[in-house]
Design an enzyme around this catalytic site. Sequence first.
Site, PDB file in Angstrom:
ATOM      1  N   TYR A 138       0.861  -1.193   0.000  1.00 35.20           N
ATOM      2  CA  TYR A 138       0.000   0.000   0.000  1.00 35.20           C
ATOM      3  C   TYR A 138       0.891   1.234   0.000  1.00 35.20           C
ATOM      4  O   TYR A 138       1.847   1.313   0.787  1.00 35.20           O
ATOM      5  CB  TYR A 138      -0.894   0.019   1.243  1.00 35.20           C
ATOM      6  CG  TYR A 138      -1.664   1.314   1.442  1.00 35.20           C
ATOM      7  CD1 TYR A 138      -2.967   1.435   0.983  1.00 35.20           C
ATOM      8  CD2 TYR A 138      -1.082   2.407   2.077  1.00 35.20           C
ATOM      9  CE1 TYR A 138      -3.678   2.624   1.145  1.00 35.20           C
ATOM     10  CE2 TYR A 138      -1.777   3.595   2.244  1.00 35.20           C
ATOM     11  CZ  TYR A 138      -3.065   3.701   1.775  1.00 35.20           C
ATOM     12  OH  TYR A 138      -3.761   4.874   1.932  1.00 35.20           O
ATOM     13  N   GLU A 226      -3.639   7.474  -3.860  1.00 36.10           N
ATOM     14  CA  GLU A 226      -3.661   6.221  -3.112  1.00 36.10           C
ATOM     15  C   GLU A 226      -3.545   5.064  -4.091  1.00 36.10           C
ATOM     16  O   GLU A 226      -4.403   4.887  -4.962  1.00 36.10           O
ATOM     17  CB  GLU A 226      -4.946   6.089  -2.301  1.00 36.10           C
ATOM     18  CG  GLU A 226      -4.975   4.814  -1.450  1.00 36.10           C
ATOM     19  CD  GLU A 226      -6.247   4.684  -0.635  1.00 36.10           C
ATOM     20  OE1 GLU A 226      -6.180   4.745   0.606  1.00 36.10           O
ATOM     21  OE2 GLU A 226      -7.326   4.526  -1.249  1.00 36.10           O
TER      22      GLU A 226
END
Length: 416
Positions: A138, A226
């Site tokens: 991530y 993101e």
Amino acid sequence: MVYFVPTFNPKFPMNIHEYQAKEILRKYGVSIQEGIVADTPEAAEAAAKELNAKTGTSWYVIKAQIHAGGRGKGKVKETGSNGVVLAKKLEDVAPKAKDILKGTLVTHQTGPEGKIVNKILIAQDVYYPGASEPKEYYISILLDRAKACNVIMASTEGGMDIEEVAESHPEKIIKEWIDPATGLIPFQSRKIAFALGLSGNAFKEMVKFITALYQAYVDTDASMFEINPVLKTSDDKILAVDAKVNIDDNALYRHAEVGAMRDISEEDPLEVEASASSLNYVKLDGNVGCMVNGAGLAMATMDMIKLNGGEPANFLDVGGGANAKTVEAGFRIILKDPNVKAILINIFGGIVRCDRVANGVVEAYKNIGNIQVPIIVRLQGTNAEEGAKIINESGLKVKSAVVLKDAARLVAEAMA
């Protein structure tokens, strides 16, 4: 009671679709999972053929394109299909695409009403076998307002909601703050790659990935990038498999090409209408419509409504230049919400005069006609007495108040 209300228009930083975000990333040299967008089952099959010729992939990932996360776990109401599915044969692409397109996809972010899927992304399979197992990470970049600088967040727990990781395994959240005076320094990219446990070619690829990603974030005036997941393939390539990008709409005048990516079909129709009238509007779930000038006063007004037993139905800031036209536009937007049972107008006359607003209220009321919900107007500041007199002598079913608490009480009484 705390409400988050932005001071710009529209509601939040502008969202774009995954396929649009990936096009931005590609321009900055960020490696991405290749894909082609389609809006019909036939176009999806053609995209799969093109993707096969371009990348050699024989499995195809079909991804719903909506402005919401959790698409893989989400369900299409009409067919029961997930929002992200895998087709292992070319002939399976069109039927699977048909199960998603034009359907209502419900995820944990859309709420039970879901969102209509108008486009899908046909993407290459990047989880192919090789020397090592693929691994998901991530990475996000956003502004840390408390520290007044950008922060890169990373985790080895890719593919999961970062909120869930932060709650259950906070030690797995890596944060690297970027000094605005220096920007991203090369050692910081290496530091993150080391912290993710990478080595060899994967380490070098991750350093390049983070560096290019940060440059894209800065150059586009984004408020958030993101990438979840970032994939280390079995042959040590680093790819953005998904991408969520929010752009600060205050800077869109510098990025016409990004502004053109706006998809109003993904936005609330009332918010789109408000934006066209230069009004700051955010729809909420309550029953008391609010029309206020100034974000701080709006939040105080919503708190007072709540304390008196009501629920704010919206945030609506008419701005410092409120006039009959903007007041009427605000009225029309609020009244289109079937949940609204009363309207509270709370104006502080600083830049705008209260008598001007009062005349606007009266004119708007007459133009719209047949308003069934009670209206309470609270005016304070420049020419407040004159404004209250105009309201009280209008002959309309409009009540005036001087103190905000009294105005909120009148609203509660009108709804009782």
